[in-house]
Design a protein around this motif. Sequence first.
Motif, PDB file in Angstrom:
ATOM      1  N   SER A  20       0.813  -0.933   0.092  1.00  0.00           N
ATOM      2  CA  SER A  20       0.016   0.038   0.095  1.00  0.00           C
ATOM      3  C   SER A  20       0.916   1.271  -0.094  1.00  0.00           C
ATOM      4  N   PRO A  21       0.330   2.439  -0.215  1.00  0.00           N
ATOM      5  CA  PRO A  21       1.061   3.656  -0.295  1.00  0.00           C
ATOM      6  C   PRO A  21       1.916   3.768   0.908  1.00  0.00           C
ATOM      7  N   ASP A  22       1.687   3.387   2.251  1.00  0.00           N
ATOM      8  CA  ASP A  22       2.516   3.634   3.440  1.00  0.00           C
ATOM      9  C   ASP A  22       3.389   2.403   3.479  1.00  0.00           C
ATOM     10  N   SER A  23       3.359   1.529   2.793  1.00  0.00           N
ATOM     11  CA  SER A  23       3.965   0.127   3.114  1.00  0.00           C
ATOM     12  C   SER A  23       5.740   0.507   2.890  1.00  0.00           C
TER      13      SER A  23
ATOM     14  N   TYR B  83       7.478   3.940  -3.222  1.00  0.00           N
ATOM     15  CA  TYR B  83       7.691   2.967  -2.105  1.00  0.00           C
ATOM     16  C   TYR B  83       9.011   3.469  -1.272  1.00  0.00           C
ATOM     17  N   ARG B  84       8.849   3.228   0.012  1.00  0.00           N
ATOM     18  CA  ARG B  84       9.889   3.288   0.608  1.00  0.00           C
ATOM     19  C   ARG B  84      10.656   2.129   0.974  1.00  0.00           C
TER      20      ARG B  84
ATOM     21  N   ASP C  16       6.736  -3.168  13.469  1.00  0.00           N
ATOM     22  CA  ASP C  16       5.879  -2.478  12.725  1.00  0.00           C
ATOM     23  C   ASP C  16       5.199  -3.198  11.532  1.00  0.00           C
TER      24      ASP C  16
ATOM     25  N   ARG D 162       4.066  -2.141   8.836  1.00  0.00           N
ATOM     26  CA  ARG D 162       4.020  -1.563   7.455  1.00  0.00           C
ATOM     27  C   ARG D 162       5.167  -2.220   6.760  1.00  0.00           C
TER      28      ARG D 162
END
Length: 328
Positions: free
Chosen positions: A59-62, A85-86, A137, A139
């Motif tokens: 997802s966008p915050d992954s 992504y990060r 976490d 994420r």
Amino acid sequence: MPVISTPLEFNEDDLYVDLEGIFGQSLFLKCEGFNFAGSIKLKAATEMVEIAEREGRLSPDSVLVESSSGNLGVALSMIAASRGYRFLCVTDSRCNLATRMMMEALGSQVHVISEPDPVGGFLGARIDHVRALCVSDDRHVWLNQYANPGNALAHYRRTAPDIARQFPDLDVLFVGAGTTGTLMGCARYFREWHRPVRIVAVDSEGSVTFGGAPGRRMIPGLGTSRRPPLLDESYVDDVVRVAEADTVRSCHRLARHGFLFGGSTGTVVTGAMAWLARQEEQELTGVAIAPDLGERYLETIYQTNWVQDLYGETVLDSQTLTTSSQAA
């Protein structure tokens, strides 16, 4: 004239180097380093990310997280930057400085493990850290290149068919063994092909991938300190284990002819030449896969002090290779 919008759109799949004039044995080297990630790992990284996207795990915050000795980390850094992504790469102290700097230049975070696990080595310590991140976490999304079927699928779908198209009379394929994704993907493809192809895995001395006691390994890329979950030895006809000193000699020999390749390529070429030297057949059509190029190894394999400190002052005085082929 190719015009692209994203870095994933470019990858040179059909470049081969004929090594007979350099090593005296007929062998075609498939060059996989001509893409914006600089290595064959771009294929596996792309496949694994796209599977995760289709499964809805990203997802966008992954935050993508992966254990890597270098090349997969660069490939994921590039994909993450391209797709928003990060990415956090967990590597270890053997990772080349240029590789770490490249990941950071692409916007990724790099965590360097400095102490190996007493049992699992650096790989075990890296994986333990990744697991701890995922627990801390939710994420964090771990693609897990060591067990992800997409790693091998990328080479079943792309690398092996590319080779088959160019070499319809292929007799033997030499593949370096790291996660064994490339090895397994290619081996499964050629098991189903119209003619038998011998699959020769090339491993580093000190690796436990195909058994044996663990030992010191200073060149990142090939070899493991624990058996890869993807590996199925029934698809492998032979294994050649290569001493790191021979990897260095082969890299320098190639460089003296104008070809600057990475450590994994030096290992694969050494193993292939050792295997070919003991064959009675004179007209074998062989291909070896070169995973990357050599620019990221300028401070290690191509740095005289580094080489002599690790392998002795006379390691480059002779071009004679000590590696010998052995059956799996």
